[in-house]
Design a protein around this motif. Structure first.
Motif, PDB file in Angstrom:
ATOM      1  N   LYS A 220     -29.298 -12.980  -2.408  1.00  0.00           N
ATOM      2  CA  LYS A 220     -30.130 -13.194  -1.222  1.00  0.00           C
ATOM      3  C   LYS A 220     -29.325 -13.885  -0.121  1.00  0.00           C
ATOM      4  CE  LYS A 220     -34.534 -13.466  -3.708  1.00  0.00           C
ATOM      5  NZ  LYS A 220     -35.664 -14.353  -4.128  1.00  0.00           N
ATOM      6  N   LEU A 221     -28.470 -14.821  -0.518  1.00  0.00           N
ATOM      7  CA  LEU A 221     -27.624 -15.496   0.463  1.00  0.00           C
ATOM      8  C   LEU A 221     -26.632 -14.513   1.086  1.00  0.00           C
ATOM      9  CD1 LEU A 221     -26.911 -18.830  -1.458  1.00  0.00           C
ATOM     10  CD2 LEU A 221     -28.334 -18.559   0.582  1.00  0.00           C
ATOM     11  N   ARG A 222     -26.088 -13.636   0.270  1.00  0.00           N
ATOM     12  CA  ARG A 222     -25.160 -12.631   0.805  1.00  0.00           C
ATOM     13  C   ARG A 222     -25.850 -11.747   1.839  1.00  0.00           C
ATOM     14  NH1 ARG A 222     -22.892 -11.952  -4.818  1.00  0.00           N
ATOM     15  NH2 ARG A 222     -20.778 -12.834  -4.742  1.00  0.00           N
ATOM     16  N   GLN A 223     -27.083 -11.412   1.570  1.00  0.00           N
ATOM     17  CA  GLN A 223     -27.816 -10.561   2.515  1.00  0.00           C
ATOM     18  C   GLN A 223     -27.971 -11.234   3.873  1.00  0.00           C
ATOM     19  OE1 GLN A 223     -31.513  -9.491   0.587  1.00  0.00           O
ATOM     20  NE2 GLN A 223     -30.451  -8.615  -1.200  1.00  0.00           N
ATOM     21  N   GLN A 224     -28.047 -12.555   3.884  1.00  0.00           N
ATOM     22  CA  GLN A 224     -28.201 -13.273   5.151  1.00  0.00           C
ATOM     23  C   GLN A 224     -26.936 -13.225   6.005  1.00  0.00           C
ATOM     24  OE1 GLN A 224     -31.219 -14.571   6.380  1.00  0.00           O
ATOM     25  NE2 GLN A 224     -31.731 -13.213   4.663  1.00  0.00           N
ATOM     26  N   LEU A 225     -25.828 -12.818   5.426  1.00  0.00           N
ATOM     27  CA  LEU A 225     -24.597 -12.648   6.209  1.00  0.00           C
ATOM     28  C   LEU A 225     -24.724 -11.488   7.187  1.00  0.00           C
ATOM     29  CD1 LEU A 225     -21.906 -13.167   3.407  1.00  0.00           C
ATOM     30  CD2 LEU A 225     -22.746 -14.855   5.078  1.00  0.00           C
ATOM     31  N   ARG A 226     -25.759 -10.673   7.006  1.00  0.00           N
ATOM     32  CA  ARG A 226     -26.001  -9.549   7.924  1.00  0.00           C
ATOM     33  C   ARG A 226     -27.110  -9.864   8.930  1.00  0.00           C
ATOM     34  NH1 ARG A 226     -25.392  -6.844   2.878  1.00  0.00           N
ATOM     35  NH2 ARG A 226     -27.649  -6.518   2.675  1.00  0.00           N
ATOM     36  N   SER A 227     -27.550 -11.116   8.957  1.00  0.00           N
ATOM     37  CA  SER A 227     -28.602 -11.501   9.890  1.00  0.00           C
ATOM     38  C   SER A 227     -28.135 -11.316  11.336  1.00  0.00           C
ATOM     39  CB  SER A 227     -28.989 -12.964   9.668  1.00  0.00           C
ATOM     40  OG  SER A 227     -29.846 -13.427  10.685  1.00  0.00           O
ATOM     41  N   GLU A 228     -29.073 -11.022  12.216  1.00  0.00           N
ATOM     42  CA  GLU A 228     -28.748 -10.921  13.633  1.00  0.00           C
ATOM     43  C   GLU A 228     -28.506 -12.293  14.252  1.00  0.00           C
ATOM     44  OE1 GLU A 228     -31.783  -8.782  15.635  1.00  0.00           O
ATOM     45  OE2 GLU A 228     -31.419  -6.895  14.551  1.00  0.00           O
ATOM     46  N   ASP A 229     -28.955 -13.350  13.612  1.00  0.00           N
ATOM     47  CA  ASP A 229     -28.807 -14.705  14.122  1.00  0.00           C
ATOM     48  C   ASP A 229     -27.503 -15.319  13.600  1.00  0.00           C
ATOM     49  OD1 ASP A 229     -30.598 -17.101  15.380  1.00  0.00           O
ATOM     50  OD2 ASP A 229     -29.320 -17.837  13.765  1.00  0.00           O
ATOM     51  N   ALA A 230     -26.617 -15.683  14.512  1.00  0.00           N
ATOM     52  CA  ALA A 230     -25.328 -16.235  14.108  1.00  0.00           C
ATOM     53  C   ALA A 230     -25.489 -17.539  13.334  1.00  0.00           C
ATOM     54  CB  ALA A 230     -24.445 -16.461  15.333  1.00  0.00           C
ATOM     55  N   GLY A 231     -26.493 -18.352  13.705  1.00  0.00           N
ATOM     56  CA  GLY A 231     -26.719 -19.597  12.991  1.00  0.00           C
ATOM     57  C   GLY A 231     -27.074 -19.369  11.536  1.00  0.00           C
ATOM     58  N   LEU A 232     -27.867 -18.334  11.267  1.00  0.00           N
ATOM     59  CA  LEU A 232     -28.204 -18.014   9.884  1.00  0.00           C
ATOM     60  C   LEU A 232     -27.004 -17.463   9.121  1.00  0.00           C
ATOM     61  CD1 LEU A 232     -31.792 -16.469  10.046  1.00  0.00           C
ATOM     62  CD2 LEU A 232     -31.070 -18.522   8.832  1.00  0.00           C
ATOM     63  N   ARG A 233     -26.201 -16.657   9.785  1.00  0.00           N
ATOM     64  CA  ARG A 233     -24.994 -16.155   9.117  1.00  0.00           C
ATOM     65  C   ARG A 233     -24.064 -17.313   8.756  1.00  0.00           C
ATOM     66  NH1 ARG A 233     -25.019 -12.644  13.511  1.00  0.00           N
ATOM     67  NH2 ARG A 233     -22.943 -13.260  14.254  1.00  0.00           N
ATOM     68  N   SER A 234     -23.919 -18.234   9.684  1.00  0.00           N
ATOM     69  CA  SER A 234     -23.073 -19.399   9.433  1.00  0.00           C
ATOM     70  C   SER A 234     -23.620 -20.249   8.287  1.00  0.00           C
ATOM     71  CB  SER A 234     -22.976 -20.239  10.709  1.00  0.00           C
ATOM     72  OG  SER A 234     -22.205 -21.399  10.483  1.00  0.00           O
ATOM     73  N   ALA A 235     -24.933 -20.485   8.286  1.00  0.00           N
ATOM     74  CA  ALA A 235     -25.554 -21.283   7.224  1.00  0.00           C
ATOM     75  C   ALA A 235     -25.421 -20.599   5.871  1.00  0.00           C
ATOM     76  CB  ALA A 235     -27.023 -21.518   7.551  1.00  0.00           C
ATOM     77  N   ALA A 236     -25.562 -19.277   5.849  1.00  0.00           N
ATOM     78  CA  ALA A 236     -25.417 -18.542   4.587  1.00  0.00           C
ATOM     79  C   ALA A 236     -23.995 -18.646   4.067  1.00  0.00           C
ATOM     80  CB  ALA A 236     -25.816 -17.087   4.784  1.00  0.00           C
ATOM     81  N   ALA A 237     -23.018 -18.570   4.965  1.00  0.00           N
ATOM     82  CA  ALA A 237     -21.619 -18.707   4.550  1.00  0.00           C
ATOM     83  C   ALA A 237     -21.366 -20.096   3.980  1.00  0.00           C
ATOM     84  CB  ALA A 237     -20.698 -18.435   5.731  1.00  0.00           C
ATOM     85  N   THR A 238     -21.930 -21.115   4.627  1.00  0.00           N
ATOM     86  CA  THR A 238     -21.801 -22.481   4.118  1.00  0.00           C
ATOM     87  C   THR A 238     -22.435 -22.602   2.737  1.00  0.00           C
ATOM     88  OG1 THR A 238     -21.818 -23.394   6.361  1.00  0.00           O
ATOM     89  CG2 THR A 238     -22.369 -24.894   4.572  1.00  0.00           C
TER      90      THR A 238
END
Length: 327
Positions: A220-238
């Motif tokens: 589920k966290l990996r899927q958030q790396l495709r979010s349109e929101d850069a903040g969510l992509r960054s948080a998922a990577a963290t």
């Protein structure tokens, strides 16, 4: 008979429930024990919250929490149901949550949960949520049948309620379970994914420990790396930087690919941090291979490499040293 520290504290609270009366003006009347009423404690609480010093407010709230462990439930439950001042409701909620945890009776929380989800005043809904902080609230909600959940509360229209939800989960993960509870961590991810507030969702993903989550949650966290929101992509990577060791090899590859394809500098920095955390010292070759992909971030890679040369094995020490170097 031996007593645990919690039992000793409860007995002290029970003793505090009996206070001496004041002697008469002539000091002829003997001192007699008298019951300290719940009404009296509430009057003291309201006065402290209105004009007391921070230390006094803290003392009065903690005293109420300790007394609540041994007092009858009726008055406390009624007060939680009827209170209209947010600060007072939060203090009452904390006392009720503490009593529920101490007595292992999760049903005591039902009036507080009802207010968290159903009160017409958003400030009171937020206060009811804050009252749950510092307890095993995720487990308590489950033991109440999951009628009220953080995934539900995070959809509240009021920002203060959503913020209270995030504060609770971050605190519960770090201060109640010290990052070691899988259910709390996975609840935080599920709550983030249920949120329509990207900033709150990003905070949950980036600040809650992921060291115990299962494979499904990692996906589920990996899927958030495709979010349109850069903040969510960054948080998922963290967040991915903190997943269990069994997931580290594949997750590191995912973050390397993210760094190579991502255009947002903030997300790329989070990917580098995740790679460094997953591998610690062994991540040096991976980081070196990423030089030149985004030249503006090469100094970030160099800072990580310099910090890793120190051989630090504790993540918080490595992160602190890297930040010092990067200043």
């Amino acid at each position: 008979m031996n007593r645990s520290p919690s039992w000793r504290m409860a007995l002290l609270a029970a003793a505090a429930w009996l206070l001496p009366t004041t002697a008469s003006a002539g000091d002829e009347a003997p001192l007699r024990p008298t019951t300290c009423s719940f009404t009296g404690m509430m009057d003291e609480l309201r006065a402290a919250l209105k004009s007391g010093s921070p230390a006094y407010r803290k003392y009065v709230k903690e005293r109420l929490k300790m007394a609540a462990r041994v007092m009858p439930s009726k008055e406390l439950l009624a007060a939680v149901q009827q209170e209209r001042d947010p600060d007072t409701l939060e203090a009452l909620g904390a006392a009720l949550a503490g009593k529920s945890s101490f007595s292992e009776d999760a049903t005591l929380l039902q009036p507080l949960l009802a207010r968290a989800v159903g009160d017409a005043d958003p400030s009171l809904r937020a206060a009811a949520v804050r009252g749950l902080r510092g307890t095993g609230s995720v487990d308590a909600m489950a033991r109440n049948g999951g009628v009220v959940t953080y995934e539900q509360l995070i959809r509240d229209s009021a920002p203060e309620v959503r913020q209270a939800v995030a504060d609770n989960l971050v605190h519960e993960s770090a201060k109640v379970y010290f990052g070691h509870d899988r259910t709390v961590s996975e609840t935080a991810v599920a709550t983030a994914l249920a949120s329509k507030d990207p900033e709150v969702a990003a905070r949950l993903l980036s600040e809650v420990s992921m060291e115990q989550v299962g494979h499904e949650t990692v996906e589920k966290l990996r899927q958030q790396l495709r979010s349109e929101d850069a903040g969510l992509r960054s948080a998922a990577a963290t967040a991915l930087g903190g997943v269990p060791g069994s997931e580290s090899a594949s997750t590191s590859q995912t973050l390397v690919q993210l760094y190579r394809t991502e255009q947002d500098p903030g997300v790329r920095k989070a990917a580098l941090q995740g790679i460094a955390r997953l591998g610690l010292g062994s991540a040096r070759s991976t980081l070196e291979s990423l030089r030149g992909v985004a030249p503006a971030l090469d100094p970030e890679i160099d800072a990580w490499l310099s910090a890793m040369k120190l051989g630090l094995q504790e993540w918080h020490l490595l992160l602190r040293e890297k930040e010092r170097i990067r200043k």
